[in-house]
Write an enzyme that holds these catalytic residues in place. Structure first.
Site, PDB file in Angstrom:
ATOM      1  N   HIS A 145     -61.375  32.931  63.034  1.00 50.21           N
ATOM      2  CA  HIS A 145     -59.966  33.078  63.384  1.00 50.21           C
ATOM      3  C   HIS A 145     -59.203  31.763  63.259  1.00 50.21           C
ATOM      4  CE1 HIS A 145     -60.647  37.035  65.776  1.00 50.21           C
ATOM      5  NE2 HIS A 145     -60.429  37.234  64.501  1.00 50.21           N
TER       6      HIS A 145
ATOM      7  N   GLU B 205     -66.098  46.961  45.634  1.00 49.04           N
ATOM      8  CA  GLU B 205     -66.584  45.910  46.531  1.00 49.04           C
ATOM      9  C   GLU B 205     -68.016  46.129  46.982  1.00 49.04           C
ATOM     10  OE1 GLU B 205     -63.936  45.717  49.901  1.00 49.04           O
ATOM     11  OE2 GLU B 205     -63.496  47.850  49.772  1.00 49.04           O
TER      12      GLU B 205
ATOM     13  N   ASP C  47     -66.670  41.032  49.823  1.00 50.32           N
ATOM     14  CA  ASP C  47     -67.778  41.923  50.141  1.00 50.32           C
ATOM     15  C   ASP C  47     -68.721  42.090  48.959  1.00 50.32           C
ATOM     16  OD1 ASP C  47     -67.564  42.594  52.837  1.00 50.32           O
ATOM     17  OD2 ASP C  47     -66.045  44.111  52.473  1.00 50.32           O
TER      18      ASP C  47
ATOM     19  N   CYS D 132     -58.504  41.146  44.293  1.00 48.48           N
ATOM     20  CA  CYS D 132     -57.799  40.779  45.523  1.00 48.48           C
ATOM     21  C   CYS D 132     -58.669  40.006  46.500  1.00 48.48           C
ATOM     22  CB  CYS D 132     -57.253  42.039  46.211  1.00 48.48           C
ATOM     23  SG  CYS D 132     -58.522  43.207  46.739  1.00 48.48           S
TER      24      CYS D 132
END
Length: 583
Positions: free
Chosen positions: A194, A436, A460, A507
């Site tokens: 985070h 992915e 991923d 992306c």
């Protein structure tokens, strides 16, 4: 590394590139001292339980006060923390530790948090790093409130400084004035933590994995950070400090020039057009994306619509959000909406499921196809918003043809439902799937016949292909997006899309990584979607290279069998590109 005159350097890993040379503001989180003596009687246990509940309400109020000042990133993190603060499993565990086992409130919080962190650590996925920092943040806040102590010394920051810390809790960073933070250097951490998300959002140079830097740096001493090479210089000599300051000035000037070029198209020197889009997860990102020249939204993450403050957004509310963003980009490009990528570490209140391996479990379209009422509401909202004809839809984590067929069939049933109700929508709405997982890439020639476009999520795909958790510091060195297996899957997917004549975009983080952009383009990707902060440098890089050179680079890389050889090839190519830019 040791240098003359006492200067040292420590090597880490980059979260957000940049330069800084300032006095150090050192943060270390020493465990607060409190008694672990058990309660003697029932009455004292009840008092401790009351104190804990009062502390919970106080922490809740402080988190919501931070929300009022935060942007989309901050709000999403704080909402997740509020959810955890009141999580029934967490709160009941603390109550049991107090009432049944007799622990005092601070010790009960400490024990309950340790249990949660241990459980998350066993899952072994970077997806849960954010959750671990959340529970640490919550526990620290609760204990500090119970002991009537300050959470940390971070609020004492009064002048521009370079932060060197063992760790920074998300709420601590949010409480600071970002204009006073020259850079952030962390002993540990990870690229998807985070704090990493917040540093990127704030455009603050940030490096992690510096081991014991917070112990080596003296508060107030001079430190210099080259976040491009992920190097922290402790007590730099005059020449090093001057070099970093000059590079910072040059970088600041370059960023200003890049901002002025935001209106220019990303066209290579030999005339090949590359489309640059942005990845966003809320309305707060729209202005910065447009300001940096985004030509549409390549990935709109919609999970926050289910995870916010214990509520879900209604169909009408979703229509308004989708329509508003699409209209903002109407003269630039389309809004590509990814349906809920729920599950794993992202759960809806009262719908979490205990799984041995959530990363490979009930998530994304698997979750949506089981929770059809939730899924139907989102699909109806997307369809209604698509009447503006500026929206695309894509489905995440599709593993193969059968799963895609089931999702598409359900989508068709929702379309028919809207037709019966007389609801207008774009009958030519483009439908795509994300690539992915390896099975999707390997069968991309089959999937290409069923959709209008592919969007490759490299984060991923890399993790699943190489079986490496890049958040695990012991093995993160193995996480290479340019691994030969990854390059073959990316080329296979691109070739399948081109043969079928469907759209193709990327992306994942790879799309916005300056060191890899030429390779990505050479593999056949001409539509890249990235963090809004990466758009300016990506545009400049593309406008300074030849597409033919990128193709030659990709061909060479595909013929190589070693990550080291590919890395050397990329370094040489990028060095030559930089020389051309500067010459």
């Amino acid at each position: 590394m040791e240098y003359p005159f006492g200067m040292k350097s420590i090597q880490g890993r980059t979260i957000f590139a940049g330069y800084a040379c300032q006095k150090a503001f050192v943060i270390r989180h020493d465990k607060p001292a409190f008694s672990r003596e058990k309660c003697a009687d029932e009455e004292s246990r009840r008092r401790e339980l009351v104190h804990y509940r009062e502390a919970t309400e106080s922490v809740d109020a402080s988190l919501r006060a931070l929300m009022d000042k935060g942007g989309a990133d901050e709000i999403a993190i704080l909402e997740a923390q509020c959810f955890m603060l009141h999580d029934p499993d967490f709160t009941s565990r603390i109550a049991d530790l107090i009432m049944k086992e007799g622990h005092n409130a601070p010790h009960a919080v400490e024990l309950a948090a340790a249990d949660v962190i241990q459980s998350l650590s066993r899952l072994g996925s970077e997806m849960f790093r954010g959750n671990i920092s959340d529970i640490q943040d919550i526990a620290s806040r609760l204990i500090a409130t119970l002991l009537k102590e300050s959470l940390s010394n971070i609020k004492k920051l009064e002048s521009i400084s370079l932060i060197v810390a063992d760790t920074i809790l998300p709420s601590e960073l949010m409480s600071m004035d970002p204009s006073l933070i020259a850079g952030i250097c962390l002993d540990g951490g990870g690229p998807t933590s985070h704090v990493a998300i917040l540093a990127r959002a704030m455009n603050i140079p940030c490096v992690f994995g510096l081991k014991d830097a917070s112990c080596l740096v003296k508060p107030g001493s001079l430190v210099a950070l080259d976040a491009f090479s992920a190097t922290l210089y402790i007590d730099p000599d005059e020449a090093t400090a001057m070099r970093i300051r000059r590079r910072k000035e040059a970088n600041d000037e370059e960023l200003k020039a890049l901002a002025e070029d935001a209106v220019l198209p990303a066209i290579t020197l030999d005339g090949v057009r590359i489309t640059l889009e942005c990845n966003i997860e809320g309305l707060d990102y729209v202005d910065s994306s447009i300001r940096n020249g985004a030509e549409g939204v390549g990935l709109f993450r919609t999970e926050f619509l289910l995870m916010g403050e214990g509520r879900t957004y209604s169909e009408d509310e979703q229509v308004e959000i989708y329509s508003s963003i699409a209209k903002s980009f109407r003269k630039r490009g389309k809004l590509t909406i990814r349906t809920y990528d729920m599950g794993g570490d992202k759960v809806v209140k009262d719908m979490s499921v205990a799984e041995d391996n959530p990363v490979l479990g009930w998530r994304a379209v698997r979750f949506c196809m089981d929770e059809k009422n939730i899924f139907r509401t989102q699909l109806r909202a997307i369809l209604r918003a698509s009447a503006c004809r500026r929206i695309r839809i894509m489905f995440p984590m599709v593993s193969g043809s059968d799963e895609l067929d089931d999702v598409l069939a359900f989508f068709e049933s929702v379309k028919e439902e809207c037709r019966r109700e007389g609801l207008a929508f774009d009958e030519d709405l483009e439908v795509g799937t994300m690539i992915e997982v390896p099975s999707a890439a390997i069968t991309s020639d089959i999937l290409a016949k069923k959709v209008d476009f592919f969007s490759v999520g490299t984060n991923d795909l890399t993790q699943y292909t190489i079986a490496v958790d890049r958040g695990n510091e012991k093995i993160s060195y193995l996480y290479k997006e340019y691994h030969p297996a990854m390059l073959r899957l990316l080329k296979m997917t691109a070739d399948a899309a081109h043969r079928s004549g469907i759209g193709l975009s990327m992306c994942g983080e790879m799309a916005g990584n300056p060191a890899l952009i030429a390779l990505v383009i050479g593999l056949g990707y001409r539509q890249l979607s990235m963090n809004p902060a990466s758009l300016l440098s990506a545009r400049k890089l593309i406008r300074s290279m030849n597409f033919s050179s990128a193709e030659a680079l990709a061909k060479q890389a595909l013929d190589m069998t070693s990550c080291r050889d590919i890395e050397d090839l990329l370094e040489k190519f990028n060095a030559e590109t930089r020389d051309k830019q500067q010459g």
